[in-house]
Write a protein that holds these residues in place. Structure first.
Motif, PDB file in Angstrom:
ATOM      1  N   SER A  31       4.748 -15.252  10.630  1.00 51.78           N
ATOM      2  CA  SER A  31       5.641 -16.320  11.199  1.00 51.78           C
ATOM      3  C   SER A  31       6.838 -15.878  11.987  1.00 51.78           C
ATOM      4  N   THR A  32       7.031 -14.787  12.241  1.00 51.29           N
ATOM      5  CA  THR A  32       8.085 -14.252  13.330  1.00 51.29           C
ATOM      6  C   THR A  32       7.174 -14.377  14.858  1.00 51.29           C
ATOM      7  N   VAL A  33       6.010 -14.042  14.882  1.00 54.58           N
ATOM      8  CA  VAL A  33       5.250 -14.337  16.298  1.00 54.58           C
ATOM      9  C   VAL A  33       4.938 -15.755  16.558  1.00 54.58           C
ATOM     10  N   ALA A  34       4.884 -16.465  15.558  1.00 53.38           N
ATOM     11  CA  ALA A  34       4.841 -17.971  15.721  1.00 53.38           C
ATOM     12  C   ALA A  34       6.225 -18.394  16.256  1.00 53.38           C
ATOM     13  N   PHE A  35       7.206 -18.086  15.511  1.00 50.05           N
ATOM     14  CA  PHE A  35       8.497 -18.484  16.023  1.00 50.05           C
ATOM     15  C   PHE A  35       8.869 -18.191  17.363  1.00 50.05           C
ATOM     16  N   LEU A  36       8.729 -16.913  17.926  1.00 44.04           N
ATOM     17  CA  LEU A  36       9.099 -16.316  19.097  1.00 44.04           C
ATOM     18  C   LEU A  36       8.073 -17.117  20.143  1.00 44.04           C
ATOM     19  N   VAL A  37       6.852 -17.468  20.058  1.00 44.39           N
ATOM     20  CA  VAL A  37       5.885 -17.956  20.962  1.00 44.39           C
ATOM     21  C   VAL A  37       6.599 -19.385  21.152  1.00 44.39           C
ATOM     22  N   GLY A  38       6.852 -20.231  19.964  1.00 41.23           N
ATOM     23  CA  GLY A  38       7.422 -21.590  20.243  1.00 41.23           C
ATOM     24  C   GLY A  38       9.075 -21.438  20.951  1.00 41.23           C
ATOM     25  N   TYR A  39       9.540 -20.492  20.451  1.00 42.72           N
ATOM     26  CA  TYR A  39      11.067 -20.280  21.125  1.00 42.72           C
ATOM     27  C   TYR A  39      10.887 -20.134  22.661  1.00 42.72           C
ATOM     28  N   LEU A  40      10.052 -18.991  23.075  1.00 39.92           N
ATOM     29  CA  LEU A  40       9.926 -18.527  24.279  1.00 39.92           C
ATOM     30  C   LEU A  40       9.280 -19.646  25.259  1.00 39.92           C
ATOM     31  N   MET A  41       8.616 -20.337  24.654  1.00 40.29           N
ATOM     32  CA  MET A  41       7.886 -21.452  25.698  1.00 40.29           C
ATOM     33  C   MET A  41       8.768 -22.698  25.865  1.00 40.29           C
ATOM     34  N   THR A  42       9.397 -22.832  24.855  1.00 41.20           N
ATOM     35  CA  THR A  42      10.445 -24.246  24.959  1.00 41.20           C
ATOM     36  C   THR A  42      12.001 -23.918  25.085  1.00 41.20           C
ATOM     37  N   GLY A  43      12.169 -22.765  24.420  1.00 38.64           N
ATOM     38  CA  GLY A  43      13.911 -22.359  24.652  1.00 38.64           C
ATOM     39  C   GLY A  43      14.482 -23.256  23.327  1.00 38.64           C
ATOM     40  N   SER A  44      13.747 -23.844  22.441  1.00 43.24           N
ATOM     41  CA  SER A  44      14.313 -24.389  21.381  1.00 43.24           C
ATOM     42  C   SER A  44      13.950 -23.773  19.859  1.00 43.24           C
ATOM     43  N   VAL A  45      15.088 -23.471  19.462  1.00 40.95           N
ATOM     44  CA  VAL A  45      15.018 -22.938  18.198  1.00 40.95           C
ATOM     45  C   VAL A  45      14.461 -23.855  17.264  1.00 40.95           C
ATOM     46  N   TRP A  46      14.662 -25.062  17.269  1.00 38.76           N
ATOM     47  CA  TRP A  46      13.687 -25.973  16.390  1.00 38.76           C
ATOM     48  C   TRP A  46      12.549 -25.981  16.313  1.00 38.76           C
ATOM     49  N   VAL A  47      11.742 -26.013  17.503  1.00 39.11           N
ATOM     50  CA  VAL A  47      10.412 -25.808  17.795  1.00 39.11           C
ATOM     51  C   VAL A  47       9.809 -24.404  17.350  1.00 39.11           C
ATOM     52  N   GLY A  48      10.617 -23.623  17.735  1.00 38.81           N
ATOM     53  CA  GLY A  48      10.038 -22.320  17.117  1.00 38.81           C
ATOM     54  C   GLY A  48      10.171 -22.243  15.603  1.00 38.81           C
ATOM     55  N   GLY A  49      11.228 -22.903  15.099  1.00 40.73           N
ATOM     56  CA  GLY A  49      11.245 -22.914  13.638  1.00 40.73           C
ATOM     57  C   GLY A  49       9.973 -23.750  12.974  1.00 40.73           C
ATOM     58  N   ALA A  50       9.977 -24.803  13.558  1.00 38.86           N
ATOM     59  CA  ALA A  50       8.720 -25.717  13.228  1.00 38.86           C
ATOM     60  C   ALA A  50       7.585 -25.002  13.196  1.00 38.86           C
ATOM     61  N   LEU A  51       7.198 -24.315  14.321  1.00 38.61           N
ATOM     62  CA  LEU A  51       5.910 -23.587  14.539  1.00 38.61           C
ATOM     63  C   LEU A  51       5.691 -22.384  13.493  1.00 38.61           C
ATOM     64  N   ALA A  52       6.923 -21.781  13.050  1.00 42.75           N
ATOM     65  CA  ALA A  52       6.971 -20.766  12.245  1.00 42.75           C
ATOM     66  C   ALA A  52       6.878 -21.153  10.936  1.00 42.75           C
ATOM     67  N   LEU A  53       6.782 -22.610  10.559  1.00 39.57           N
ATOM     68  CA  LEU A  53       6.636 -23.176   9.277  1.00 39.57           C
ATOM     69  C   LEU A  53       5.105 -23.776   9.329  1.00 39.57           C
ATOM     70  N   VAL A  54       4.610 -24.432  10.352  1.00 36.88           N
ATOM     71  CA  VAL A  54       3.876 -25.359  10.388  1.00 36.88           C
ATOM     72  C   VAL A  54       2.081 -24.425  10.574  1.00 36.88           C
ATOM     73  N   GLU A  55       2.477 -23.725  11.819  1.00 38.83           N
ATOM     74  CA  GLU A  55       1.177 -22.895  12.282  1.00 38.83           C
ATOM     75  C   GLU A  55       0.563 -21.833  11.323  1.00 38.83           C
ATOM     76  N   PRO A  56       1.467 -21.128  10.526  1.00 38.91           N
ATOM     77  CA  PRO A  56       0.886 -20.477   9.328  1.00 38.91           C
ATOM     78  C   PRO A  56       0.156 -20.934   8.190  1.00 38.91           C
ATOM     79  N   ALA A  57       0.988 -22.026   8.036  1.00 31.67           N
ATOM     80  CA  ALA A  57       0.205 -23.164   6.761  1.00 31.67           C
ATOM     81  C   ALA A  57      -1.203 -23.563   7.300  1.00 31.67           C
TER      82      ALA A  57
END
Length: 68
Positions: A12-38
């Motif tokens: 989940s941490t890696v998914a968040f960081l990848v989303g955040y670093l690619m977009t600069g958005s905490v919301w996108v990072g958070g969404a990826l941290a929830l959706v991608e692992p599922a």
């Protein structure tokens, strides 16, 4: 169970960081941290089912056949 929970946290941490670093958005990072692992969990389950089917077929084809 500790190892499983630890892996889930890392995943989940890696998914968040990848989303955040690619977009600069905490919301996108958070969404990826929830959706991608599922999604990965479902994909892994289907992958395991497919491999079990393959292993059963291999085991059946490797058994010696009896002469009639």
């Amino acid at each position: 169970m500790d190892k499983t929970l630890s892996f889930a946290a890392v995943h989940s941490t890696v998914a968040f960081l990848v989303g955040y670093l690619m977009t600069g958005s905490v919301w996108v990072g958070g969404a990826l941290a929830l959706v991608e692992p599922a999604c990965n969990t479902v994909a892994f389950h289907l992958h395991e089912k497919a491999w079990k089917r393959i292993e059963r077929r291999r085991a059946t084809s490797n058994q010696p056949r009896m002469a009639a």
